[in-house]
Design a protein around this motif. Structure first.
Motif, PDB file in Angstrom:
ATOM      1  N   THR A   1       0.816  -1.253  -0.123  1.00 50.87           N
ATOM      2  CA  THR A   1       0.040  -0.051   0.131  1.00 50.87           C
ATOM      3  C   THR A   1       0.964   1.369  -0.052  1.00 50.87           C
ATOM      4  O   THR A   1       0.498   2.208  -0.653  1.00 50.87           O
ATOM      5  CB  THR A   1      -0.957  -0.029   1.158  1.00 50.87           C
ATOM      6  N   GLU A   2       1.964   1.342   0.999  1.00 47.72           N
ATOM      7  CA  GLU A   2       2.641   2.471   0.853  1.00 47.72           C
ATOM      8  C   GLU A   2       3.459   2.824  -0.121  1.00 47.72           C
ATOM      9  O   GLU A   2       3.395   3.911  -0.913  1.00 47.72           O
ATOM     10  CB  GLU A   2       3.866   2.497   2.001  1.00 47.72           C
ATOM     11  N   GLN A   3       3.955   1.754  -1.159  1.00 43.83           N
ATOM     12  CA  GLN A   3       4.653   1.798  -2.427  1.00 43.83           C
ATOM     13  C   GLN A   3       3.514   2.318  -3.539  1.00 43.83           C
ATOM     14  O   GLN A   3       3.703   3.201  -4.136  1.00 43.83           O
ATOM     15  CB  GLN A   3       5.232   0.772  -2.757  1.00 43.83           C
ATOM     16  N   ALA A   4       2.333   1.713  -3.274  1.00 44.08           N
ATOM     17  CA  ALA A   4       1.266   1.831  -4.275  1.00 44.08           C
ATOM     18  C   ALA A   4       0.756   3.669  -4.209  1.00 44.08           C
ATOM     19  O   ALA A   4       0.616   4.380  -5.093  1.00 44.08           O
ATOM     20  CB  ALA A   4       0.069   1.251  -4.121  1.00 44.08           C
ATOM     21  N   ARG A   5       0.811   4.004  -2.746  1.00 47.17           N
ATOM     22  CA  ARG A   5       0.444   5.516  -2.659  1.00 47.17           C
ATOM     23  C   ARG A   5       1.622   6.389  -3.649  1.00 47.17           C
ATOM     24  O   ARG A   5       1.032   7.337  -4.110  1.00 47.17           O
ATOM     25  CB  ARG A   5       0.293   5.586  -1.185  1.00 47.17           C
ATOM     26  N   VAL A   6       2.578   6.058  -3.404  1.00 48.94           N
ATOM     27  CA  VAL A   6       3.620   6.867  -3.944  1.00 48.94           C
ATOM     28  C   VAL A   6       3.446   6.825  -5.473  1.00 48.94           C
ATOM     29  O   VAL A   6       3.445   7.948  -6.127  1.00 48.94           O
ATOM     30  CB  VAL A   6       5.090   6.229  -3.729  1.00 48.94           C
ATOM     31  N   VAL A   7       3.188   5.668  -5.857  1.00 52.27           N
ATOM     32  CA  VAL A   7       3.043   5.768  -7.540  1.00 52.27           C
ATOM     33  C   VAL A   7       2.000   6.246  -7.893  1.00 52.27           C
ATOM     34  O   VAL A   7       1.870   7.111  -8.846  1.00 52.27           O
ATOM     35  CB  VAL A   7       3.126   4.121  -7.929  1.00 52.27           C
ATOM     36  N   VAL A   8       0.928   6.106  -7.137  1.00 53.90           N
ATOM     37  CA  VAL A   8      -0.389   6.915  -7.563  1.00 53.90           C
ATOM     38  C   VAL A   8      -0.261   8.181  -7.572  1.00 53.90           C
ATOM     39  O   VAL A   8      -0.602   9.157  -8.193  1.00 53.90           O
ATOM     40  CB  VAL A   8      -1.608   6.395  -6.638  1.00 53.90           C
ATOM     41  N   ALA A   9       0.253   8.862  -6.509  1.00 57.58           N
ATOM     42  CA  ALA A   9       0.671  10.419  -6.239  1.00 57.58           C
ATOM     43  C   ALA A   9       1.538  10.872  -7.042  1.00 57.58           C
ATOM     44  O   ALA A   9       1.446  12.034  -7.626  1.00 57.58           O
ATOM     45  CB  ALA A   9       1.300  10.461  -4.767  1.00 57.58           C
ATOM     46  N   SER A  10       2.156  10.003  -7.816  1.00 58.31           N
ATOM     47  CA  SER A  10       3.302  10.710  -8.955  1.00 58.31           C
ATOM     48  C   SER A  10       2.730  10.346 -10.001  1.00 58.31           C
ATOM     49  O   SER A  10       3.326  10.828 -11.128  1.00 58.31           O
ATOM     50  CB  SER A  10       4.808   9.670  -8.998  1.00 58.31           C
ATOM     51  N   GLY A  11       1.551  10.023 -10.431  1.00 56.82           N
ATOM     52  CA  GLY A  11       1.004   9.798 -11.527  1.00 56.82           C
ATOM     53  C   GLY A  11       1.225   8.656 -12.440  1.00 56.82           C
ATOM     54  O   GLY A  11       1.126   8.693 -13.724  1.00 56.82           O
ATOM     55  N   GLY A  12       1.787   7.760 -11.768  1.00 54.28           N
ATOM     56  CA  GLY A  12       2.319   6.527 -12.559  1.00 54.28           C
ATOM     57  C   GLY A  12       1.604   5.331 -12.633  1.00 54.28           C
ATOM     58  O   GLY A  12       2.009   4.329 -13.486  1.00 54.28           O
ATOM     59  N   ILE A  13       0.086   5.437 -12.452  1.00 51.34           N
ATOM     60  CA  ILE A  13      -0.882   4.505 -12.852  1.00 51.34           C
ATOM     61  C   ILE A  13      -1.604   4.980 -13.535  1.00 51.34           C
ATOM     62  O   ILE A  13      -2.269   6.232 -13.670  1.00 51.34           O
ATOM     63  CB  ILE A  13      -1.730   4.192 -11.254  1.00 51.34           C
ATOM     64  N   SER A  14      -1.958   4.243 -14.607  1.00 50.56           N
ATOM     65  CA  SER A  14      -2.950   4.540 -15.843  1.00 50.56           C
ATOM     66  C   SER A  14      -4.275   3.834 -15.705  1.00 50.56           C
ATOM     67  O   SER A  14      -5.187   4.620 -16.200  1.00 50.56           O
ATOM     68  CB  SER A  14      -2.486   4.299 -17.030  1.00 50.56           C
ATOM     69  N   ALA A  15      -4.331   2.759 -15.087  1.00 51.68           N
ATOM     70  CA  ALA A  15      -5.748   2.210 -14.771  1.00 51.68           C
ATOM     71  C   ALA A  15      -5.594   1.257 -13.441  1.00 51.68           C
ATOM     72  O   ALA A  15      -4.528   0.664 -13.136  1.00 51.68           O
ATOM     73  CB  ALA A  15      -6.016   1.203 -16.103  1.00 51.68           C
ATOM     74  N   ALA A  16      -6.717   0.998 -12.908  1.00 53.10           N
ATOM     75  CA  ALA A  16      -6.808   0.069 -12.000  1.00 53.10           C
ATOM     76  C   ALA A  16      -8.024  -0.902 -12.106  1.00 53.10           C
ATOM     77  O   ALA A  16      -9.064  -0.464 -12.735  1.00 53.10           O
ATOM     78  CB  ALA A  16      -7.014   0.815 -10.529  1.00 53.10           C
ATOM     79  N   THR A  17      -7.859  -2.167 -11.625  1.00 53.22           N
ATOM     80  CA  THR A  17      -8.825  -3.426 -12.031  1.00 53.22           C
ATOM     81  C   THR A  17      -8.818  -4.143 -10.646  1.00 53.22           C
ATOM     82  O   THR A  17      -7.868  -4.501 -10.051  1.00 53.22           O
ATOM     83  CB  THR A  17      -8.669  -4.190 -13.324  1.00 53.22           C
ATOM     84  N   LEU A  18     -10.005  -4.195 -10.204  1.00 52.63           N
ATOM     85  CA  LEU A  18     -10.628  -5.208  -9.285  1.00 52.63           C
ATOM     86  C   LEU A  18     -11.053  -6.619  -9.870  1.00 52.63           C
ATOM     87  O   LEU A  18     -11.744  -6.317 -10.430  1.00 52.63           O
ATOM     88  CB  LEU A  18     -11.700  -4.685  -8.399  1.00 52.63           C
ATOM     89  N   SER A  19     -10.401  -7.621  -9.648  1.00 52.61           N
ATOM     90  CA  SER A  19     -10.586  -8.741 -10.289  1.00 52.61           C
ATOM     91  C   SER A  19     -10.921  -9.897  -9.285  1.00 52.61           C
ATOM     92  O   SER A  19     -10.345  -9.986  -8.148  1.00 52.61           O
ATOM     93  CB  SER A  19      -9.413  -9.200 -11.056  1.00 52.61           C
ATOM     94  N   ASN A  20     -11.969 -10.558  -9.822  1.00 54.11           N
ATOM     95  CA  ASN A  20     -12.275 -11.713  -8.731  1.00 54.11           C
ATOM     96  C   ASN A  20     -11.501 -13.168  -9.208  1.00 54.11           C
ATOM     97  O   ASN A  20     -11.504 -13.476 -10.119  1.00 54.11           O
ATOM     98  CB  ASN A  20     -13.767 -11.988  -8.479  1.00 54.11           C
ATOM     99  N   LYS A  21     -10.907 -13.577  -8.259  1.00 49.57           N
ATOM    100  CA  LYS A  21     -10.131 -14.846  -8.515  1.00 49.57           C
ATOM    101  C   LYS A  21     -10.367 -15.597  -7.123  1.00 49.57           C
ATOM    102  O   LYS A  21     -10.102 -15.248  -6.096  1.00 49.57           O
ATOM    103  CB  LYS A  21      -8.535 -14.498  -8.237  1.00 49.57           C
ATOM    104  N   SER A  22     -11.027 -16.707  -7.483  1.00 50.20           N
ATOM    105  CA  SER A  22     -11.418 -17.786  -6.510  1.00 50.20           C
ATOM    106  C   SER A  22     -12.020 -17.335  -5.436  1.00 50.20           C
ATOM    107  O   SER A  22     -11.973 -17.480  -3.994  1.00 50.20           O
ATOM    108  CB  SER A  22      -9.912 -18.468  -5.784  1.00 50.20           C
ATOM    109  N   GLY A  23     -13.008 -16.672  -5.554  1.00 47.50           N
ATOM    110  CA  GLY A  23     -14.170 -15.881  -4.546  1.00 47.50           C
ATOM    111  C   GLY A  23     -13.555 -14.557  -3.644  1.00 47.50           C
ATOM    112  O   GLY A  23     -13.770 -14.228  -2.758  1.00 47.50           O
ATOM    113  N   LYS A  24     -12.240 -14.251  -4.195  1.00 50.01           N
ATOM    114  CA  LYS A  24     -11.394 -13.130  -3.378  1.00 50.01           C
ATOM    115  C   LYS A  24     -11.308 -11.890  -4.478  1.00 50.01           C
ATOM    116  O   LYS A  24     -10.692 -12.170  -5.589  1.00 50.01           O
ATOM    117  CB  LYS A  24     -10.112 -13.602  -2.709  1.00 50.01           C
ATOM    118  N   TRP A  25     -11.471 -10.826  -4.138  1.00 44.19           N
ATOM    119  CA  TRP A  25     -10.991  -9.766  -4.969  1.00 44.19           C
ATOM    120  C   TRP A  25      -9.730  -9.182  -4.678  1.00 44.19           C
ATOM    121  O   TRP A  25      -9.018  -9.016  -3.669  1.00 44.19           O
ATOM    122  CB  TRP A  25     -12.046  -8.468  -4.583  1.00 44.19           C
TER     123      TRP A  25
END
Length: 96
Positions: free
Chosen positions: A14-38
């Motif tokens: 999460t901490e690393q993801a926050r940094v990447v998101v804040a820097s504009g480094g994420i172009s898309a996000a997907t919530l995917s269900n695998k074996s009953g878990k997101w």
């Protein structure tokens, strides 16, 4: 963002993801269900993919409830838009 395959992209906590998101480094996000878990996968601006992992250990961060997963993405990571990949999900899996 395309269909998520069984091969798992590198994990990011999460901490690393926050940094990447804040820097504009994420172009898309997907919530995917695998074996009953997101799970959350992030597409980088360079076309790569990252999977949200737990802060400790080498495990994928999962949610059993889609609403909680969406709240986490919005509140903890500051991402306002995410796609859903529901091919492996059935309404019977709903934990409510």
């Amino acid at each position: 963002m395309g269909t998520i395959t069984d091969s798992q992209p590198p994990l990011i906590d999460t901490e690393q993801a926050r940094v990447v998101v804040a820097s504009g480094g994420i172009s898309a996000a997907t919530l995917s269900n695998k074996s009953g878990k997101w799970i959350l996968q992030l597409q980088t601006g360079k076309g790569g993919f990252l999977t949200l992992g737990k802060a400790k250990g080498n495990q994928v961060r999962t949610w059993s409830d889609l609403a909680r997963a969406a709240a986490y993405v919005r509140q903890e990571l500051g991402i306002g838009s995410a796609q859903l990949e529901m091919a492996d999900w059935s309404p019977k899996q709903w934990a409510g």
